[in-house]
Write an enzyme that holds these catalytic residues in place. Sequence first.
Site, PDB file in Angstrom:
ATOM      1  N   HIS A 116      15.918  68.825  54.844  1.00 28.77           N
ATOM      2  CA  HIS A 116      17.133  69.275  54.323  1.00 28.77           C
ATOM      3  C   HIS A 116      18.016  67.780  54.093  1.00 28.77           C
ATOM      4  CE1 HIS A 116      20.472  71.914  53.480  1.00 28.77           C
ATOM      5  NE2 HIS A 116      21.180  71.381  54.167  1.00 28.77           N
ATOM      6  N   CYS A 168      22.925  77.557  51.471  1.00 30.39           N
ATOM      7  CA  CYS A 168      22.319  76.487  51.134  1.00 30.39           C
ATOM      8  C   CYS A 168      20.726  76.500  51.196  1.00 30.39           C
ATOM      9  CB  CYS A 168      22.607  75.217  51.848  1.00 30.39           C
ATOM     10  SG  CYS A 168      24.410  74.696  51.699  1.00 30.39           S
TER      11      CYS A 168
END
Length: 427
Positions: free
Chosen positions: A314, A174
């Site tokens: 995030h 990610c």
Amino acid sequence: MAGRRVALTGIGVLAPGGIGSKRFWDLLADGRTATRRITFFDPTPFRSQVAAQIDFDPAEHGLGPQDVRRMDRAAQLAVVAAREALEDSGIGVGSGPGSADPHRTGVTVGSAVGATMGLDQEYRVVSDGGTLELVDHTYAVPHLYGYLVPSSFAAEVAWAAGAEGPATVVSTGCTSGIDAVGHAAEVIREGSADVMVAGATDAPISPITMACFDAIKATTPRRDEPECASRPFDGTRNGFVLGEGSAFFVLEELDSARRRGAHVYAELAGYATRSNAYHMTGLRPDGAEMAEAIRSALGQARTAADRIDYVNAHGSGTKQNDRHETAAFKKSLGAHAYDVPVSSIKSMVGHSLGAIGSIEIAACALAMEHHVIPPTANLRTPDPECDLDYVPLTARERRTDTVLTVGSGFGGFQSAMVLARPDRDAE
């Protein structure tokens, strides 16, 4: 060549809720969400049944039947986003006046899961819907090898751009989207290229992906009001919402960009990545590794922590991540962590795995362009352990000269990037 500065001069975005950087930004600035019940397949058997999909018609964006047959959806998104970035930058690659040298123009593509949708679909075909233990390869598309190797993504973008320089795929889960752009910037800084077409792409909304995240209960089981399912930093959150998308950029050596009169969105001033060497999916609660990445990126950018005007988190919408990040911001930014606005656009466009880091870089550059900080949608019941300013619900007008964006990924990857106005110290 050492110490060359890197400018971001072109942006291309395909994201849920809007194709093109303008529609993408309008969605963020309005605080709208693009999460909904999955329509790509019947999600009924799955625990999580919502996602952030893109309404994407390849033909509308110049991709013919042969392109669609050859390229997985993720590759299609990448090519279209890269084309928009090149057009936005106004740069040409070739032999024309003012064009970039093809041999000095490179490509870096980030992707966490590669051609997931193509591989999932082709397995169903060659296994006759999963009924054959020994699959029949004669039923597969002739370009199946291109689905298998992520390097095909870099090749497709390079062909679209006319780039004959360094071509690389970065796959770090990610954080791939941040890491791909960070790698491209380093290629320019070291002098191996003058222009890089860099970004990331993922199209993971498929039965196999949903099954994998269901198994570890990472995605939200919330089915009512899908538009409110992604809730970073909210006390009622219960998992992230899977998404898809792609964002690409044109990066150039700053002085060269200025000489050709390019519009510079931002300078890529600092980048760093770390690994926690701890757990495949777990995070240490103190956020030490992310904090170290942030400090290192700030050091490369020669920027003090209190100069950060906005933090793009995030913000995946899991308790573990949100609390880990909050601790990392406090550890790396000190008292300024309580003053700087922080938000998560995953609340609006979901988590597109490897692509999201680049999509978030685009959001940061556009926030700097418009002096508007996108909100954290659906944040109505703050988690008391997440006690920073997460810009709930509504965008906020604020001058943003220096922005920090971070990413966190399975395997312990922690990355940070600082974007800044090139002339910030002169104003």
